[in-house]
Design an enzyme around this catalytic site. Structure first.
Site, PDB file in Angstrom:
ATOM      1  N   ASN A 135       0.841  -1.204   0.000  1.00 21.22           N
ATOM      2  CA  ASN A 135       0.000   0.000   0.000  1.00 21.22           C
ATOM      3  C   ASN A 135       0.876   1.254   0.000  1.00 21.22           C
ATOM      4  O   ASN A 135       1.977   1.283   0.577  1.00 21.22           O
ATOM      5  CB  ASN A 135      -1.032   0.000   1.135  1.00 21.22           C
ATOM      6  CG  ASN A 135      -0.466  -0.169   2.526  1.00 21.22           C
ATOM      7  OD1 ASN A 135       0.586  -0.764   2.703  1.00 21.22           O
ATOM      8  ND2 ASN A 135      -1.175   0.349   3.511  1.00 21.22           N
ATOM      9  N   VAL A 136       0.377   2.255  -0.705  1.00 27.78           N
ATOM     10  CA  VAL A 136       1.096   3.534  -0.871  1.00 27.78           C
ATOM     11  C   VAL A 136       0.099   4.633  -0.525  1.00 27.78           C
ATOM     12  O   VAL A 136      -0.819   4.908  -1.304  1.00 27.78           O
ATOM     13  CB  VAL A 136       1.617   3.708  -2.312  1.00 27.78           C
ATOM     14  CG1 VAL A 136       2.365   5.029  -2.445  1.00 27.78           C
ATOM     15  CG2 VAL A 136       2.522   2.542  -2.717  1.00 27.78           C
ATOM     16  N   GLU A 137       0.262   5.210   0.651  1.00 29.40           N
ATOM     17  CA  GLU A 137      -0.698   6.223   1.106  1.00 29.40           C
ATOM     18  C   GLU A 137      -0.308   7.616   0.610  1.00 29.40           C
ATOM     19  O   GLU A 137       0.758   7.825   0.013  1.00 29.40           O
ATOM     20  CB  GLU A 137      -0.809   6.159   2.630  1.00 29.40           C
ATOM     21  CG  GLU A 137      -1.362   4.795   3.069  1.00 29.40           C
ATOM     22  CD  GLU A 137      -1.700   4.708   4.542  1.00 29.40           C
ATOM     23  OE1 GLU A 137      -1.241   5.549   5.345  1.00 29.40           O
ATOM     24  OE2 GLU A 137      -2.443   3.754   4.904  1.00 29.40           O
ATOM     25  N   CYS A 185      -4.103   0.724  -2.490  1.00 26.55           N
ATOM     26  CA  CYS A 185      -3.967  -0.548  -1.768  1.00 26.55           C
ATOM     27  C   CYS A 185      -2.898  -1.427  -2.413  1.00 26.55           C
ATOM     28  O   CYS A 185      -2.607  -1.311  -3.612  1.00 26.55           O
ATOM     29  CB  CYS A 185      -5.281  -1.318  -1.796  1.00 26.55           C
ATOM     30  SG  CYS A 185      -6.583  -0.609  -0.784  1.00 26.55           S
ATOM     31  N   GLU A 192      -2.994  -4.557  -3.284  1.00 25.79           N
ATOM     32  CA  GLU A 192      -3.458  -5.431  -4.375  1.00 25.79           C
ATOM     33  C   GLU A 192      -3.548  -4.658  -5.693  1.00 25.79           C
ATOM     34  O   GLU A 192      -3.220  -5.174  -6.764  1.00 25.79           O
ATOM     35  CB  GLU A 192      -4.827  -6.018  -4.042  1.00 25.79           C
ATOM     36  CG  GLU A 192      -4.859  -6.856  -2.776  1.00 25.79           C
ATOM     37  CD  GLU A 192      -5.176  -6.048  -1.521  1.00 25.79           C
ATOM     38  OE1 GLU A 192      -4.740  -4.879  -1.423  1.00 25.79           O
ATOM     39  OE2 GLU A 192      -5.863  -6.592  -0.644  1.00 25.79           O
ATOM     40  N   CYS A 227     -10.070  -5.176  -0.266  1.00 21.43           N
ATOM     41  CA  CYS A 227     -11.222  -4.279  -0.165  1.00 21.43           C
ATOM     42  C   CYS A 227     -12.056  -4.379  -1.453  1.00 21.43           C
ATOM     43  O   CYS A 227     -11.639  -4.993  -2.446  1.00 21.43           O
ATOM     44  CB  CYS A 227     -10.758  -2.843   0.066  1.00 21.43           C
ATOM     45  SG  CYS A 227     -10.171  -2.008  -1.431  1.00 21.43           S
ATOM     46  N   CYS A 230     -10.363  -3.254  -4.692  1.00 27.16           N
ATOM     47  CA  CYS A 230      -9.315  -4.188  -5.121  1.00 27.16           C
ATOM     48  C   CYS A 230      -9.917  -5.462  -5.704  1.00 27.16           C
ATOM     49  O   CYS A 230      -9.353  -6.056  -6.626  1.00 27.16           O
ATOM     50  CB  CYS A 230      -8.388  -4.517  -3.961  1.00 27.16           C
ATOM     51  SG  CYS A 230      -7.288  -3.147  -3.551  1.00 27.16           S
TER      52      CYS A 230
HETATM   53  N1  THU Z   1      -5.271  -1.665   2.435  1.00 23.86           N
HETATM   54  C1  THU Z   1      -4.672  -2.430   1.474  1.00 23.86           C
HETATM   55  O1  THU Z   1      -3.601  -2.085   0.967  1.00 23.86           O
HETATM   56  N2  THU Z   1      -5.259  -3.595   1.113  1.00 23.86           N
HETATM   57  C2  THU Z   1      -6.386  -4.107   1.695  1.00 23.86           C
HETATM   58  O2  THU Z   1      -6.821  -5.181   1.313  1.00 23.86           O
HETATM   59  C3  THU Z   1      -7.056  -3.358   2.761  1.00 23.86           C
HETATM   60  C4  THU Z   1      -6.536  -2.006   3.044  1.00 23.86           C
HETATM   61  C5  THU Z   1      -4.598  -0.451   2.873  1.00 23.86           C
HETATM   62  C6  THU Z   1      -5.270   0.848   2.520  1.00 23.86           C
HETATM   63  C7  THU Z   1      -4.708   1.778   3.578  1.00 23.86           C
HETATM   64  O3  THU Z   1      -3.431   2.243   3.168  1.00 23.86           O
HETATM   65  C8  THU Z   1      -4.516   0.880   4.786  1.00 23.86           C
HETATM   66  O4  THU Z   1      -4.509  -0.451   4.280  1.00 23.86           O
HETATM   67  C9  THU Z   1      -5.596   1.021   5.826  1.00 23.86           C
HETATM   68  O5  THU Z   1      -6.850   0.919   5.268  1.00 23.86           O
END
Ligand code: THU
Length: 148
Positions: A47-49, A58, A60, A100, A103
C-alpha cells in the site's frame, strides 16, 4: 489451477516481504500483496498512502498495475492463479485480511484477461491462512465481457 503447498507458502512469503516496503505513515496499517501467474511469474505490491488520504493505493491494486506495466497482464502471463495478501498494524502479524471492494474489482479485471478465478490467500499471524476464490469474494462481477 490449484497451487501446491510450497507455492502457496512462497507466495505468502512474497506478500509479507512486499509489506515491508509499504508506505503507510497515516494509517500505520501496512499491507503486502503477491500475484502468481500461470507462467510462474510473481508480482508484488504494497500500500502507498497519500497526504490526501483518499488517494491512497492498496497493495493489491499496486501489484495488479505493476504486473500490467512491467511485463504484461494476466492474459499475457498465463492467467492469474493466486493472490496472497498480508497486512495489519505496522509491525504486527495481524488477522487475515481480504482485499477491499475496489481491489476485488481491480483483481477481477486482471483475472478476466486470463480467464481464471484466482485463489485469494489471506495470511494472518500464527500461520492462519484463509483461502477463498475471487468469485466468492465478488459474485456476479461486472467485467470486460459486458463491454463487448
Ligand atoms: N489496504 C490495502 O492495501 N489492502 C487491503 O486489502 C485493505 C486495506 C490499505 C489501505 C490503507 O493504506 C490501509 O490499508 C488502511 O486501510
Amino acid at each position: 489451477m490449484m497451487p501446491d503447498d510450497a507455492t502457496r507458502t512462497a507466495l505468502i512469503a512474497a506478500a509479507r516481504a512486499a509489506r515491508e516496503t509499504a508506505y503507510a505513515p497515516y494509517s500505520h496499517f501496512t499491507v503486502g500483496a503477491a500475484l502468481l501467474f500461470g507462467d510462474g511469474s510473481v508480482v508484488t505490491g504494497c500500500n502507498v498512502e497519500n497526504a490526501s488520504y483518499g488517494l491512497s493505493l492498496c497493495a493489491e491494486t499496486v501489484a495488479s498495475a505493476t504486473a500490467t506495466a512491467a511485463g504484461g497482464h494476466a492474459g499475457q502471463r498465463g492467467g492469474l492463479v493466486a493472490v496472497a495478501v498480508a497486512g495489519g498494524p505496522e509491525g504486527v502479524d495481524g488477522e487475515p485480511i481480504t482485499p477491499c471492494g475496489r481491489c476485488r474489482q481491480v483483481l477481477y479485471e486482471q483475472a478476466a484477461l486470463g480467464g481464471t478465478d484466482p485463489l485469494v490467500l489471506s495470511a494472518g499471524g500464527d500461520g492462519v491462512v484463509v483461502e477463498e476464490r475471487l468469485s466468492f469474494l465478488l459474485p456476479r462481477a461486472f467485467g470486460p465481457a459486458y463491454l463487448g
